[in-house]
Structures are given as C-alpha cells and as structure tokens.
Scaffold this motif. Structure first.
Motif, PDB file in Angstrom:
ATOM      1  N   THR A  38       0.811  -1.222   0.000  1.00 15.09           N
ATOM      2  CA  THR A  38       0.000   0.000   0.000  1.00 15.09           C
ATOM      3  C   THR A  38       0.846   1.274   0.000  1.00 15.09           C
ATOM      4  O   THR A  38       0.624   2.164  -0.829  1.00 15.09           O
ATOM      5  CB  THR A  38      -0.976  -0.008   1.185  1.00 15.09           C
ATOM      6  OG1 THR A  38      -1.935  -1.046   0.990  1.00 15.09           O
ATOM      7  CG2 THR A  38      -1.700   1.323   1.295  1.00 15.09           C
ATOM      8  N   ILE A 191      -4.617   5.324   3.407  1.00 15.72           N
ATOM      9  CA  ILE A 191      -4.999   4.871   4.738  1.00 15.72           C
ATOM     10  C   ILE A 191      -5.624   6.014   5.528  1.00 15.72           C
ATOM     11  O   ILE A 191      -6.643   5.839   6.209  1.00 15.72           O
ATOM     12  CB  ILE A 191      -3.781   4.305   5.474  1.00 15.72           C
ATOM     13  CG1 ILE A 191      -3.188   3.125   4.682  1.00 15.72           C
ATOM     14  CG2 ILE A 191      -4.147   3.871   6.883  1.00 15.72           C
ATOM     15  CD1 ILE A 191      -1.916   2.578   5.269  1.00 15.72           C
ATOM     16  N   LEU A 194      -9.264   6.911   4.731  1.00 13.15           N
ATOM     17  CA  LEU A 194     -10.271   5.969   5.197  1.00 13.15           C
ATOM     18  C   LEU A 194     -10.931   6.454   6.476  1.00 13.15           C
ATOM     19  O   LEU A 194     -12.123   6.214   6.720  1.00 13.15           O
ATOM     20  CB  LEU A 194      -9.623   4.595   5.417  1.00 13.15           C
ATOM     21  CG  LEU A 194     -10.556   3.462   5.849  1.00 13.15           C
ATOM     22  CD1 LEU A 194     -11.575   3.172   4.759  1.00 13.15           C
ATOM     23  CD2 LEU A 194      -9.768   2.213   6.183  1.00 13.15           C
ATOM     24  N   TRP A 195     -10.178   7.167   7.315  1.00 13.31           N
ATOM     25  CA  TRP A 195     -10.716   7.650   8.585  1.00 13.31           C
ATOM     26  C   TRP A 195     -11.327   9.047   8.470  1.00 13.31           C
ATOM     27  O   TRP A 195     -12.145   9.436   9.305  1.00 13.31           O
ATOM     28  CB  TRP A 195      -9.604   7.674   9.644  1.00 13.31           C
ATOM     29  CG  TRP A 195      -8.887   6.384   9.748  1.00 13.31           C
ATOM     30  CD1 TRP A 195      -7.604   6.110   9.362  1.00 13.31           C
ATOM     31  CD2 TRP A 195      -9.412   5.142  10.236  1.00 13.31           C
ATOM     32  NE1 TRP A 195      -7.303   4.796   9.576  1.00 13.31           N
ATOM     33  CE2 TRP A 195      -8.387   4.173  10.122  1.00 13.31           C
ATOM     34  CE3 TRP A 195     -10.649   4.757  10.767  1.00 13.31           C
ATOM     35  CZ2 TRP A 195      -8.564   2.853  10.515  1.00 13.31           C
ATOM     36  CZ3 TRP A 195     -10.827   3.430  11.155  1.00 13.31           C
ATOM     37  CH2 TRP A 195      -9.794   2.498  11.032  1.00 13.31           C
ATOM     38  N   ARG A 201     -15.260   5.278   4.262  1.00 10.60           N
ATOM     39  CA  ARG A 201     -15.615   4.396   5.378  1.00 10.60           C
ATOM     40  C   ARG A 201     -16.784   3.485   5.001  1.00 10.60           C
ATOM     41  O   ARG A 201     -16.768   2.290   5.289  1.00 10.60           O
ATOM     42  CB  ARG A 201     -15.970   5.211   6.624  1.00 10.60           C
ATOM     43  CG  ARG A 201     -14.775   5.927   7.246  1.00 10.60           C
ATOM     44  CD  ARG A 201     -15.072   6.290   8.698  1.00 10.60           C
ATOM     45  NE  ARG A 201     -16.200   7.220   8.816  1.00 10.60           N
ATOM     46  CZ  ARG A 201     -16.089   8.538   8.789  1.00 10.60           C
ATOM     47  NH1 ARG A 201     -14.894   9.100   8.610  1.00 10.60           N
ATOM     48  NH2 ARG A 201     -17.154   9.306   8.927  1.00 10.60           N
ATOM     49  N   ALA A 204     -15.502   0.901   2.605  1.00  9.04           N
ATOM     50  CA  ALA A 204     -14.710  -0.130   3.283  1.00  9.04           C
ATOM     51  C   ALA A 204     -15.632  -1.139   3.973  1.00  9.04           C
ATOM     52  O   ALA A 204     -15.414  -2.359   3.886  1.00  9.04           O
ATOM     53  CB  ALA A 204     -13.766   0.517   4.291  1.00  9.04           C
ATOM     54  N   LEU A 208     -16.141  -5.098   3.089  1.00 10.02           N
ATOM     55  CA  LEU A 208     -16.018  -6.176   4.062  1.00 10.02           C
ATOM     56  C   LEU A 208     -17.258  -7.072   4.058  1.00 10.02           C
ATOM     57  O   LEU A 208     -17.142  -8.307   4.055  1.00 10.02           O
ATOM     58  CB  LEU A 208     -15.805  -5.598   5.457  1.00 10.02           C
ATOM     59  CG  LEU A 208     -14.440  -4.957   5.733  1.00 10.02           C
ATOM     60  CD1 LEU A 208     -14.432  -4.300   7.112  1.00 10.02           C
ATOM     61  CD2 LEU A 208     -13.329  -6.006   5.647  1.00 10.02           C
ATOM     62  N   VAL A 341      -8.862   0.557  -0.192  1.00 10.86           N
ATOM     63  CA  VAL A 341     -10.100  -0.154   0.111  1.00 10.86           C
ATOM     64  C   VAL A 341     -10.200  -1.443  -0.699  1.00 10.86           C
ATOM     65  O   VAL A 341     -10.596  -2.495  -0.174  1.00 10.86           O
ATOM     66  CB  VAL A 341     -11.319   0.753  -0.175  1.00 10.86           C
ATOM     67  CG1 VAL A 341     -12.618  -0.052  -0.136  1.00 10.86           C
ATOM     68  CG2 VAL A 341     -11.379   1.887   0.833  1.00 10.86           C
ATOM     69  N   VAL A 345      -8.125  -3.651   2.466  1.00  8.27           N
ATOM     70  CA  VAL A 345      -9.377  -3.875   3.186  1.00  8.27           C
ATOM     71  C   VAL A 345     -10.059  -5.148   2.682  1.00  8.27           C
ATOM     72  O   VAL A 345     -10.584  -5.955   3.469  1.00  8.27           O
ATOM     73  CB  VAL A 345     -10.313  -2.659   3.037  1.00  8.27           C
ATOM     74  CG1 VAL A 345     -11.691  -2.961   3.621  1.00  8.27           C
ATOM     75  CG2 VAL A 345      -9.712  -1.441   3.731  1.00  8.27           C
ATOM     76  N   TRP A 346     -10.055  -5.338   1.371  1.00 14.21           N
ATOM     77  CA  TRP A 346     -10.677  -6.530   0.785  1.00 14.21           C
ATOM     78  C   TRP A 346     -10.017  -7.785   1.339  1.00 14.21           C
ATOM     79  O   TRP A 346     -10.695  -8.711   1.787  1.00 14.21           O
ATOM     80  CB  TRP A 346     -10.545  -6.476  -0.733  1.00 14.21           C
ATOM     81  CG  TRP A 346     -11.329  -7.538  -1.456  1.00 14.21           C
ATOM     82  CD1 TRP A 346     -11.926  -8.642  -0.916  1.00 14.21           C
ATOM     83  CD2 TRP A 346     -11.608  -7.574  -2.845  1.00 14.21           C
ATOM     84  NE1 TRP A 346     -12.556  -9.381  -1.884  1.00 14.21           N
ATOM     85  CE2 TRP A 346     -12.368  -8.741  -3.078  1.00 14.21           C
ATOM     86  CE3 TRP A 346     -11.283  -6.746  -3.920  1.00 14.21           C
ATOM     87  CZ2 TRP A 346     -12.806  -9.099  -4.356  1.00 14.21           C
ATOM     88  CZ3 TRP A 346     -11.717  -7.106  -5.186  1.00 14.21           C
ATOM     89  CH2 TRP A 346     -12.476  -8.254  -5.397  1.00 14.21           C
ATOM     90  N   PHE A 348      -8.220  -8.134   4.028  1.00  7.63           N
ATOM     91  CA  PHE A 348      -8.480  -8.268   5.464  1.00  7.63           C
ATOM     92  C   PHE A 348      -9.811  -8.995   5.672  1.00  7.63           C
ATOM     93  O   PHE A 348      -9.927  -9.870   6.541  1.00  7.63           O
ATOM     94  CB  PHE A 348      -8.509  -6.898   6.131  1.00  7.63           C
ATOM     95  CG  PHE A 348      -8.933  -6.939   7.571  1.00  7.63           C
ATOM     96  CD1 PHE A 348      -8.079  -7.424   8.545  1.00  7.63           C
ATOM     97  CD2 PHE A 348     -10.194  -6.503   7.945  1.00  7.63           C
ATOM     98  CE1 PHE A 348      -8.472  -7.474   9.878  1.00  7.63           C
ATOM     99  CE2 PHE A 348     -10.598  -6.542   9.276  1.00  7.63           C
ATOM    100  CZ  PHE A 348      -9.732  -7.035  10.240  1.00  7.63           C
ATOM    101  N   GLY A 349     -10.800  -8.638   4.875  1.00  8.02           N
ATOM    102  CA  GLY A 349     -12.086  -9.333   4.940  1.00  8.02           C
ATOM    103  C   GLY A 349     -11.960 -10.799   4.594  1.00  8.02           C
ATOM    104  O   GLY A 349     -12.575 -11.662   5.241  1.00  8.02           O
TER     105      GLY A 349
END
Length: 410
Positions: A38, A191, A194-195, A201, A204, A208, A341, A345-346, A348-349
C-alpha cells in the motif's frame, strides 16, 4: 480481464487441492503483502505521471507471469500447498492492483454523468474478456497443460497495457484533459482518507460485508471441489465452468438492468439492489441447505449456484456503480483511497471470513448455519449500501434533466 480469467482457474485449482482449511493461510499471506504494498503504491501514485504508472505496474505483472511458467512445470515436485500459497498471493495482488488501477484511470477520465452512461458498457467489455478467458482455458488446458497458459495470459495483459497507454495519450490531448502531472501528496494518504472521508468508510464496510458473502461461498465451494475432483485438470475445468456461468450472468445484467438503473435511478441503487439479492439468496440457502439438483441432465451443486449469483451481481451491477461513485471524489481519493479499500481492506475481509468459516466448521456448523450468518451480513450490507450511495461528502451528480427528480431512498 482475459489475462486474469485465463489464470484464475489455475489459481483456484490449487485451493481446491487443499480445501478451505488452507484458505486462512492463503488470505493471511495476501493481506500482509497488501499492507506492505500500500505505501509503495502510494509512493508511485504520488511521484509518477499516469502513463509511467500504468507502464510500470502492468509491466511488473507481465514479467512475473513469465517467471511462473517453470514453477508450474514442476508443480508436482514443488507441491500444491507450497506453490499454492505463492501463486494465490501473487494472483490476488495482480487482480486487485491491476483492476483497481484500471478503474481508477476510468474514473479519472470520465465525469459522473458520463460514468453512469458508459461504465456498464466498459464493464461489459471487461466481462467479454472474462468470458473469453475461461473459453481459452477450456480449449487449451487439456491440450497444452497448465504452465503454458501463463504465456497466453501475459500476451493478453501486454495488449491491454498498449491500449491503456493509447487511451491515456488521447485523453491528455483533449481540451481540459489531465494526466501529465503526478498526483502528489502523502504515500499514506489512502490509509488516512479511510478515517477522514465518510464515503470511503462506507465503501470499506461495504467491501467487508460483500467480501464476507463472496468468500463464504468460495470457501464452501473449495470444500466441494476437494471432495469431488481428484486432479488439477478436472478442478481447473470445474472452476472454469463457474467463471463462465458467473460472467454470462454479469454480461446479461450489464446489457439490460444495470445501464437503466444507473442512468435513471442513480449509482446508489446499483449498490442497494445486489445487497437485497444477496439477502434473499442467502435466506433461501439457509432454509434449503446444501446438496445438488438436476439441471438439463447435469447435477448442479447449490453452493455453486450461490457463488455464481453473488459474483454475477457483484461484477454485473455493483462494480460499475461503485466506480461511477468514485468519479465524485478527488483524484487522490480515486487512486490512493480507492486502491487501499479494494486491496488491503478486501483481503483483510478474506482473512477474517475464511478464519471464521474454519472456526465455525470445527464447531459443527453446516451449510445452513453458515448461510444464516451470511443472511445477517447481507442485511447489514444493505443498510451500508444505502448510506454509501448518498454519502454527504460526494460531489453533486451531473445528471441529465430527466434524472434530476431521483432522490435518495428514505
């Protein structure tokens, strides 16, 4: 997409050789690699102009495809598990980065109104490649074997790179075109955004939840493949048939419902409708359970049908809608935030879902119980899809006059 779908069943036959118990290892390795890549991708986006970014990214994967050929020629000696981890990680990175970069580029050169009109057609072109790739694999795998397919995939990816570079050049020559300048900014921007950005958000979370449903189906089908197919060629052919069915459904959606829905109702509905379909589908599987049924003389596993429908709607409706929404965010978000994302993120899911499936399997959960859990996830995904499609930080949609009366759902 032709390049990817030639090698996708090659990847999947490796997971089918070991079953779902190894998927947490596969996805865990992919997630770690995504986290490491990333900031590297953020650095490339910040420093390089669009054409060099495309050339270096696609060129790297072309070289890697060629390097894997001798490894697959020695698959029996290396072992399916060892080669599977390496190739599964690489193909997952290849798919996510190449496809994400392509659609970031599309969102960069089209406006919101244009995107809603043409993205389903562009996705249909990709679906054509996704249909052609499995056909190429089906025709060649039993004749030339698995390893030479990688050479065919590398050729297809090289042709796509040439077309992307030509398209980028043509856009830069148009009045108001951009792309000569690097995006700049921080390599950690994906990153950080995302917040700070509500839309990211929501995307993301939607990623998930949607990935949870798709990965659940994938894990169950991996167990089915392990139990019913004994060799690499038959597993590759089985997964190839799944890809053909999935992409046919996606193509039908892109030719019929999706263009009408995006233009007349807005891209947000392209997120909500697939979530409702998944909700109804998983509720049905929870009631009926696993097993097979006869279809034109063939025995079709219900789990395979679930995977085909969920993936068909994801590719045929959700994907064009998502990418149309990304035209309404800044360029840095289109490349860095979107990429984070759709990669880290993908995966991580994937890691969370496959680990959960393995754990629930050990506790004795069957297909019906897992589908019931998936029904709850689909319900949450529907709520998040509604919020993502009408997020307050999206720029106004440049709709045609006939579309102006379309409002967000209550």
């Amino acid at each position: 997409m032709t390049s990817y779908y030639i090698i996708r069943p090659v990847r999947d036959q490796l997971s089918g050789a070991v079953g779902s118990q190894s998927l947490p290892l596969f996805y865990g390795a992919v997630f770690v690699v995504m986290l490491l890549l990333t900031p590297l991708f953020g650095m490339l986006v910040a420093r390089f102009r669009r054409r060099p970014l495309l050339a270096w990214s696609y060129g790297f994967f072309i070289v890697c495809l060629l390097a894997f050929v001798p490894a697959f020629m020695a698959q029996e000696r290396i072992g399916a598990r060892e080669l599977g981890v390496l190739f599964f990680v690489w193909v997952s990175v290849f798919n996510l980065f190449v496809v994400s970069l392509f659609w970031s580029f599309m969102a960069d050169i089209f406006s919101s109104g244009q995107a809603r009109r043409v993205f389903s057609l562009i996705a249909l072109g990709g679906m054509g490649g996704a249909l052609f790739g499995p056909l190429v694999t089906k025709l060649l795998v039993r004749t030339i074997g698995v390893a030479p397919l990688l050479l065919v995939s590398a050729l297809a990816l090289s042709l796509s790179l040439a077309l992307l570079l030509r398209l980028s050049t043509n856009h830069e020559r148009q009045p108001g075109g951009h792309g000569d300048e690097a995006i700049g900014g921080s390599l950690w921007a994906g990153i950080r955004e995302l917040w700070s950005r509500p839309f990211l958000r929501y995307m993301a979370l939607l990623m998930l939840f949607g990935d949870g449903i798709g990965t659940l189906a994938y894990a169950l089908v991996a167990d089915y493949a392990k139990a019913h197919f004994a060799d690499a060629v038959s597993r590759t052919a089985f997964y190839n048939d799944l890809d053909l069915a999935t992409n046919l459904l996606g193509a039908v959606l892109q030719l019929s419902v999706t263009p009408w829905l995006l233009v007349r109702c807005g891209a947000g509905w392209g997120l909500v409708v697939p979530s409702l379909v998944n909700l109804a589908l998983l509720a049905g599987v929870a009631l009926i359970g696993g097993g097979s049924f006869a279809f034109f003389g063939y025995s079709v596993p219900l789990l395979a049908v679930m995977q085909v429908i969920t993936r068909g709607f994801a590719y045929g409706m959700t994907k064009p809608a998502v990418d149309a929404l990304y035209t309404r965010v800044p360029r840095e978000t289109r490349y860095k935030g979107k990429n984070f994302v759709e990669t880290a993120v993908w995966r991580f899911g994937d890691l969370v879902v496959t680990s959960a499936v393995s754990g629930l399997r050990l506790l004795g959960w069957g297909v019906a119980g897992l589908a019931l859990a998936g029904t709850g996830v689909a319900a949450l995904a529907t709520v998040v899809a509604r919020r993502a499609g009408w997020s307050p930080d999206l720029t106004p949609d440049d709709r045609a006059p006939a579309d102006k009366d379309t409002q967000a759902p209550v």
